[in-house]
Structures are given as structure tokens and as C-alpha cells.
Design a protein around this motif. Structure first.
Motif, PDB file in Angstrom:
ATOM      1  N   ALA A 197       1.664   7.892  -7.501  1.00 16.45           N
ATOM      2  CA  ALA A 197       3.062   7.454  -7.441  1.00 16.45           C
ATOM      3  C   ALA A 197       3.786   7.893  -6.177  1.00 16.45           C
ATOM      4  O   ALA A 197       4.888   7.406  -5.908  1.00 16.45           O
ATOM      5  CB  ALA A 197       3.828   7.977  -8.670  1.00 16.45           C
ATOM      6  N   ASN A 198       3.205   8.815  -5.404  1.00 14.26           N
ATOM      7  CA  ASN A 198       3.923   9.300  -4.230  1.00 14.26           C
ATOM      8  C   ASN A 198       2.946   9.944  -3.244  1.00 14.26           C
ATOM      9  O   ASN A 198       1.745  10.022  -3.494  1.00 14.26           O
ATOM     10  CB  ASN A 198       5.018  10.299  -4.627  1.00 14.26           C
ATOM     11  CG  ASN A 198       4.437  11.572  -5.250  1.00 14.26           C
ATOM     12  OD1 ASN A 198       3.244  11.671  -5.499  1.00 14.26           O
ATOM     13  ND2 ASN A 198       5.290  12.548  -5.509  1.00 14.26           N
ATOM     14  N   ILE A 199       3.493  10.383  -2.120  1.00 19.47           N
ATOM     15  CA  ILE A 199       2.755  11.198  -1.164  1.00 19.47           C
ATOM     16  C   ILE A 199       3.432  12.555  -1.129  1.00 19.47           C
ATOM     17  O   ILE A 199       4.655  12.649  -1.026  1.00 19.47           O
ATOM     18  CB  ILE A 199       2.760  10.561   0.238  1.00 19.47           C
ATOM     19  CG1 ILE A 199       1.956   9.259   0.239  1.00 19.47           C
ATOM     20  CG2 ILE A 199       2.177  11.510   1.271  1.00 19.47           C
ATOM     21  CD1 ILE A 199       1.899   8.560   1.592  1.00 19.47           C
ATOM     22  N   ILE A 213       0.848  -1.195   0.000  1.00 17.95           N
ATOM     23  CA  ILE A 213       0.000   0.000   0.000  1.00 17.95           C
ATOM     24  C   ILE A 213       0.880   1.240   0.000  1.00 17.95           C
ATOM     25  O   ILE A 213       0.592   2.221  -0.690  1.00 17.95           O
ATOM     26  CB  ILE A 213      -0.939  -0.010   1.214  1.00 17.95           C
ATOM     27  CG1 ILE A 213      -1.902  -1.200   1.109  1.00 17.95           C
ATOM     28  CG2 ILE A 213      -1.726   1.292   1.311  1.00 17.95           C
ATOM     29  CD1 ILE A 213      -2.822  -1.345   2.294  1.00 17.95           C
ATOM     30  N   PHE A 214       1.978   1.189   0.756  1.00 18.55           N
ATOM     31  CA  PHE A 214       2.967   2.268   0.765  1.00 18.55           C
ATOM     32  C   PHE A 214       4.348   1.652   0.550  1.00 18.55           C
ATOM     33  O   PHE A 214       4.658   0.599   1.112  1.00 18.55           O
ATOM     34  CB  PHE A 214       2.938   3.028   2.090  1.00 18.55           C
ATOM     35  CG  PHE A 214       1.600   3.611   2.427  1.00 18.55           C
ATOM     36  CD1 PHE A 214       1.099   4.674   1.709  1.00 18.55           C
ATOM     37  CD2 PHE A 214       0.824   3.079   3.452  1.00 18.55           C
ATOM     38  CE1 PHE A 214      -0.153   5.205   2.005  1.00 18.55           C
ATOM     39  CE2 PHE A 214      -0.411   3.601   3.761  1.00 18.55           C
ATOM     40  CZ  PHE A 214      -0.903   4.672   3.026  1.00 18.55           C
ATOM     41  N   THR A 215       5.161   2.328  -0.244  1.00 20.95           N
ATOM     42  CA  THR A 215       6.505   1.836  -0.539  1.00 20.95           C
ATOM     43  C   THR A 215       7.510   2.964  -0.370  1.00 20.95           C
ATOM     44  O   THR A 215       7.443   3.988  -1.068  1.00 20.95           O
ATOM     45  CB  THR A 215       6.592   1.294  -1.985  1.00 20.95           C
ATOM     46  OG1 THR A 215       5.607   0.273  -2.161  1.00 20.95           O
ATOM     47  CG2 THR A 215       7.977   0.707  -2.261  1.00 20.95           C
ATOM     48  N   ASP A 216       8.421   2.805   0.593  1.00 19.02           N
ATOM     49  CA  ASP A 216       9.549   3.718   0.788  1.00 19.02           C
ATOM     50  C   ASP A 216       9.098   5.179   0.902  1.00 19.02           C
ATOM     51  O   ASP A 216       9.640   6.070   0.252  1.00 19.02           O
ATOM     52  CB  ASP A 216      10.551   3.562  -0.349  1.00 19.02           C
ATOM     53  CG  ASP A 216      11.958   3.994   0.059  1.00 19.02           C
ATOM     54  OD1 ASP A 216      12.272   3.919   1.251  1.00 19.02           O
ATOM     55  OD2 ASP A 216      12.723   4.422  -0.822  1.00 19.02           O
ATOM     56  N   VAL A 217       8.083   5.434   1.727  1.00 19.74           N
ATOM     57  CA  VAL A 217       7.521   6.774   1.882  1.00 19.74           C
ATOM     58  C   VAL A 217       8.286   7.537   2.971  1.00 19.74           C
ATOM     59  O   VAL A 217       8.506   7.011   4.062  1.00 19.74           O
ATOM     60  CB  VAL A 217       6.024   6.690   2.259  1.00 19.74           C
ATOM     61  CG1 VAL A 217       5.484   8.052   2.664  1.00 19.74           C
ATOM     62  CG2 VAL A 217       5.225   6.111   1.104  1.00 19.74           C
ATOM     63  N   SER A 218       8.671   8.776   2.658  1.00 17.48           N
ATOM     64  CA  SER A 218       9.362   9.626   3.640  1.00 17.48           C
ATOM     65  C   SER A 218       8.824  11.051   3.549  1.00 17.48           C
ATOM     66  O   SER A 218       8.638  11.576   2.452  1.00 17.48           O
ATOM     67  CB  SER A 218      10.876   9.647   3.379  1.00 17.48           C
ATOM     68  OG  SER A 218      11.442   8.367   3.515  1.00 17.48           O
ATOM     69  N   PHE A 219       8.555  11.676   4.699  1.00 17.89           N
ATOM     70  CA  PHE A 219       8.210  13.099   4.746  1.00 17.89           C
ATOM     71  C   PHE A 219       8.214  13.553   6.201  1.00 17.89           C
ATOM     72  O   PHE A 219       8.262  12.743   7.128  1.00 17.89           O
ATOM     73  CB  PHE A 219       6.845  13.394   4.095  1.00 17.89           C
ATOM     74  CG  PHE A 219       5.676  12.708   4.742  1.00 17.89           C
ATOM     75  CD1 PHE A 219       5.050  13.242   5.859  1.00 17.89           C
ATOM     76  CD2 PHE A 219       5.176  11.517   4.224  1.00 17.89           C
ATOM     77  CE1 PHE A 219       3.970  12.617   6.448  1.00 17.89           C
ATOM     78  CE2 PHE A 219       4.091  10.884   4.806  1.00 17.89           C
ATOM     79  CZ  PHE A 219       3.494  11.437   5.925  1.00 17.89           C
ATOM     80  N   GLN A 220       8.146  14.867   6.392  1.00 18.43           N
ATOM     81  CA  GLN A 220       8.076  15.447   7.729  1.00 18.43           C
ATOM     82  C   GLN A 220       6.950  16.467   7.767  1.00 18.43           C
ATOM     83  O   GLN A 220       6.713  17.191   6.794  1.00 18.43           O
ATOM     84  CB  GLN A 220       9.389  16.134   8.111  1.00 18.43           C
ATOM     85  CG  GLN A 220      10.539  15.164   8.364  1.00 18.43           C
ATOM     86  CD  GLN A 220      11.797  15.892   8.808  1.00 18.43           C
ATOM     87  OE1 GLN A 220      12.071  17.003   8.374  1.00 18.43           O
ATOM     88  NE2 GLN A 220      12.556  15.256   9.691  1.00 18.43           N
ATOM     89  N   ILE A 221       6.248  16.530   8.907  1.00 15.75           N
ATOM     90  CA  ILE A 221       5.221  17.550   9.092  1.00 15.75           C
ATOM     91  C   ILE A 221       5.393  18.183  10.465  1.00 15.75           C
ATOM     92  O   ILE A 221       5.882  17.542  11.403  1.00 15.75           O
ATOM     93  CB  ILE A 221       3.798  16.973   8.934  1.00 15.75           C
ATOM     94  CG1 ILE A 221       3.537  15.840   9.933  1.00 15.75           C
ATOM     95  CG2 ILE A 221       3.543  16.505   7.525  1.00 15.75           C
ATOM     96  CD1 ILE A 221       2.115  15.287   9.878  1.00 15.75           C
TER      97      ILE A 221
END
Length: 492
Positions: A189-191, A20-28
Motif C-alpha cells: 500500500a505504500n513505500i 505502478i506508483f500513486t502519489d508517492v512522497s519521501f526524502q532520503i
């Protein structure tokens, strides 16, 4: 203010071959007010559950706050509302609770009533107030508007606008615009994260999509042109190279060094052209990954033999001795799109069911035209189970057309093989709408058709109705949809 960091997150449900998610990275930042958007089935609720720590993941989620999830489970609904709020936020004073409920237009007497006696809208407001009263909390608010009428949505939007530190899943455009300052979107394709409200994010997405489509067309032409040029130059180079060993017309020997140099220059030019083509191919491959498929839907309403389809005269409905509404009269003519408006509990669904022929105690008269065909979409879709093919057969609709409509509503082919029990709430509602769109009817009656349905699908449905102009009687609390679609509004 602190940060929530997601690093290299990968997740799939047990037994599933697809992530469902693959290699997702982010900061909030924890003081952001984030609207969480994405098409049905993309994993928005799953992602909130991952933040809550309910599943094991690969990668890391770090946060200096406590996550709180809405809807909050209430174990004993017979308790007084004040006792439930005191358990959710044990360190707050009664005046703080009263202040929060006042902002949400909930009367103080609700605190001293059993929670079970509150309306769904009141429960939503009470639980949101309780969760925001908890110290050091970051709220994960999952579709709170599904039990809120239009007025309540405006109240809750103003309340949320005065708060900070939450992720809000909602498909109501006006609601999101009024209370968020960032958008977190699950794309194909991404978040991605973008500052602004929903409207600014949607405008930027449309501009980006239009640019990528135009750029893709330009690069497609460049690749074709450069490929042809490279082949042409290479062919010339080969011909020149072969001419080294051929005598000139004068009978003298050719200057092999000059010819070889000329052929080499032409081959170098061919290689440079090939590299430009390869660069264009590489650039083109990065485009269109997040273009959402939203093909136009079709509907073929049946024309009716008279201008008037039905009329209701001085209808009144009561339950258990309590009058829900009275003296409602309406004449529905071909091409009208009538919205039934009013707060929760005012009898909108009851009126729709009554028109559809359900046995509901009432006074007054409903007069429908002879042989009037109605296609009805109920508010609740939780009953759906089994496979799509069996459902199509049961509903006597064409399976191929049914599945084609679902494909346009962003169903993958893999979804066709699943039991409908495992669909998300939005996907189940799409099944009911797709069934209705397969039916040739004189009148379409839809009860909250947009509950749980993603924004792009809402826009598809708006365009469909404006294009095919069916006669429609509906209940819906999405303000943008009603303003776009309704030709008349009846207030209960």
C-alpha cells in the motif's frame, strides 16, 4: 550531504490502466546506504529508471547529485578494461583505480585485458569501482549479486559497506545486512523508509504484522459486540417511547415527559455506541493493508524404491582443452539436500546438466537408479515466452495447480493474461520453480533457483523444503538459504 526528494510521484506505463506508483512522497539523504526491497513485479527497477529520468512522471524528483545506474552498459567490450574505466571516470588517476580494484580482490592485470575476457563477477566488480570513482554520484545498483558466487558476494558487501550514497536492489539477506544502513521498501500500500539493516526491518515488519492481525481480530469482536449493543439499546428506546401513550395498569395516565426523557437517554446511549462501533470500523479499515500474502507451498516428492538414487565416480569435465574440475565423486541418498559450492566457472552447472542427461564431454561415470525421475530448474529463465496455459500444456502439468502455486508466490490474476516475455526476471524464475513444484519427482535438481526472487518467496521455499524434505541437489549463492537447507555441501 544533500537530499533526494520525491514528491507526489505517480507513474504508469503507456497503455496500462494501473498505476505502478500513486502519489508517492519521501526524502532520503545522499550519504545513506539504502537496501531496496519489495516483492517481484512491484516496480523496484522501474523506480530506479524513474530516478534516472528515463520516463515521464507526474510529480517531482529533485536531487543535488548525479544518478548512476548499475549494470552500466559497455558499448565495446573488446576494449581494454582500463580504457573502459577511464571513460567512466575520466578525471581519476591510475593509482585510484588500482586501489578500488584491490579492495574488490580484482587482480591488476585485469586492467590490461579486453573487458570481454573478464568473468561476469569481475565485470561486476570493475564497473562498480568505476561508478564509485565518479564525482558527485549517487549509485542505483540493481541486483549486482546475480553474477557473484558466495565469496565474491562477501567481498562486494565489504566494499559497499565502506561506501556511502547508493540504493541497492538485492534479495540476498546476508548481503544486505552487511552493507546497508537503511531499508527502502515497496509495500502493498505504500513505500516506507526505516533505519537499520534488512534483519532489523524484517523483525519490525513481522512485529507490526502480528500486532495488526491481533488488533484486527479485537476490533472485529468489538464491532460485532457494539453493533449488537446499539441495536439492543435502540430497540429498548423504541419500546419506552411507545409506552408513553399506553395507560398504566392502575388506569392512570403515564408521565409522558419522564418517559420521553428516558427514551431520549437510551437513544443517546445507542448513538454513542454506534459511534464507537463506527470508530472501530474506521480504525479496522486502516489495518492489514501491508500484510504480505505468503501462503505455505506444497510439494509431493515421489518415494524411490531404494535408498540410493544416484552416484557419480571420479567425474572430470573439460572445455576447449581446459579442465574445469576433476575427481568429483558423490553418492546421493533419499532425503539428502546437497549444495554444490564453488566459485564462478568451477563447473557446477555443467555437473548438474550432466546428471540430467545432457551431452557434456567428460570422464568418469554417472550411475542413476532405474526409472529415476528428475525435476530440473535451469539457471536461465530468459527463454520463457507465450502464455502460462500453453506452457503448462507443453510441460504436461496441471494448469490449475500451476497457477495456484504462482498465486501463492504473489502473482496477481492479471499476470496470468500476460505474455511471459513481459515478466520480470524474478517472475520468470518463479514460473520455472512452480513448474518443478507441480512435478512429482524422485530428485529435484535446481540451478540457482533464487536468482532475482524476492525475500518472502525465498522464505516460503525454505519452509517448503524443510516441511516436505525432498531429495535435492542444488547450486545457490544465497548464504542464508544454504545454511538453512543443505544437509551436505560439495566443494568444486
Amino acid at each position: 550531504m544533500s537530499q533526494i526528494s520525491v514528491s507526489r510521484l505517480t507513474f504508469a506505463y503507456d497503455g496500462s490502466y494501473d498505476d505502478i506508483f500513486t502519489d508517492v512522497s519521501f526524502q532520503i539523504d545522499t550519504d545513506w546506504k539504502l537496501g531496496f526491497c519489495g516483492r517481484n513485479g512491484r516496480g523496484k527497477t522501474t523506480f530506479l529508471h524513474l530516478l534516472m529520468g528515463r520516463y515521464e512522471v507526474r510529480g517531482t524528483i529533485t536531487a543535488g547529485v548525479d544518478f548512476e545506474y548499475f549494470p552500466y552498459p559497455v558499448a565495446d567490450m573488446s576494449q581494454n578494461t582500463l580504457d573502459i574505466l577511464s571513460a567512466i571516470a575520466p578525471d581519476v588517476q591510475i593509482w585510484q583505480i588500482q586501489r578500488e580494484l584491490s579492495k574488490l580482490a580484482v587482480s591488476e592485470d585485469a586492467l590490461y585485458r579486453p573487458f570481454v575476457t573478464l568473468s561476469n563477477g569481475e565485470r561486476t566488480k570493475v564497473l562498480l569501482a568505476g561508478l564509485f570513482l565518479r564525482e558527485n554520484s549517487f549509485l542505483l545498483i540493481d541486483e549486482p549479486t546475480n553474477h557473484l558466487d558466495m565469496a565474491a558476494r562477501e567481498t562486494v558487501a565489504r566494499y559497499l559497506n565502506g561506501k556511502s550514497g547508493f540504493i541497492l536492489v538485492s534479495h540476498d539477506r546476508a548481503f544486505l545486512d552487511e552493507c546497508v544502513d537503511h531499508i527502502l521498501s515497496i509495500n502493498k500500500a505504500n513505500i516506507e523508509i526505516q533505519a537499520g539493516n534488512f534483519s532489523s526491518w524484517f523483525r519490525n515488519k513481522q512485529m507490526q504484522d502480528d500486532f495488526e492481525i491481533a488488533e484486527n481480530e479485537r476490533l472485529k469482536k468489538d464491532i460485532s459486540r457494539l453493533g449488537a449493543a446499539a441495536r439492543r439499546t435502540a430497540s429498548w428506546s423504541d419500546k419506552v417511547e411507545k409506552s408513553k401513550n399506553q395507560p398504566l395498569a392502575s388506569g392512570l395516565s403515564a408521565d409522558k415527559g419522564y418517559i420521553g426523557h428516558k427514551a431520549a437517554k437510551m437513544m443517546a446511549r445507542s448513538k454513542a455506541t454506534e459511534k464507537r462501533r463506527d470508530d472501530a470500523v474506521s480504525e479496522k479499515s486502516k489495518l492489514l493493508k501491508n500484510i504480505e500474502s505468503a501462503e505455505p507451498l506444497k510439494l509431493h516428492p515421489s518415494p524411490y524404491h531404494t535408498h540410493r538414487l544416484l552416484s557419480i565416480d571420479r567425474i572430470a569435465v573439460s572445455y576447449g582443452g581446459r579442465e574445469i574440475f576433476r575427481d568429483i565423486s558423490l553418492t546421493l541418498t533419499q532425503g539428502e539436500r546437497v549444495a554444490l559450492s564453488g566459485g564462478n566457472g568451477t563447473g557446477k552447472s555443467s555437473l548438474l546438466k550432466l546428471i540430467c542427461g545432457e551431452e557434456i564431454p567428460h570422464t568418469g561415470t554417472v550411475t542413476a537408479g532405474s526409472r529415476l525421475t528428475i525435476s530440473y530448474v535451469p539457471q536461465d529463465a530468459s527463454f520463457l515466452a507465450g502464455d502460462l496455459a500453453g506452457y503448462a500444456q507443453e510441460q504436461q502439468i496441471e494448469e490449475t495447480l500451476f497457477k495456484a502455486i504462482l498465486r501463492k508466490l504473489d502473482f496477481s490474476r492479471a499476470q496470468f493474461e500476460k505474455d511471459m516475455r513481459d515478466y520480470s526476471a524474478g517472475q520468470k524464475k518463479k514460473v520455472l520453480l512452480a513448474r518443478s513444484l507441480c512435478q512429482q519427482a524422485h530428485l529435484y535438481i535446481w540451478d540457482e533457483p533464487l536468482n532475482y526472487i524476492d525475500v518472502l518467496s525465498r522464505i516460503q521455499i525454505e519452509k517448503l523444503i524443510l516441511a516436505y524434505k525432498p531429495t535435492l541437489l542444488f547450486v545457490e549463492h544465497d548464504r542464508a538459504f544454504c545454511e538453512t537447507i543443505a544437509t551436505k555441501t560439495i566443494l568444486l
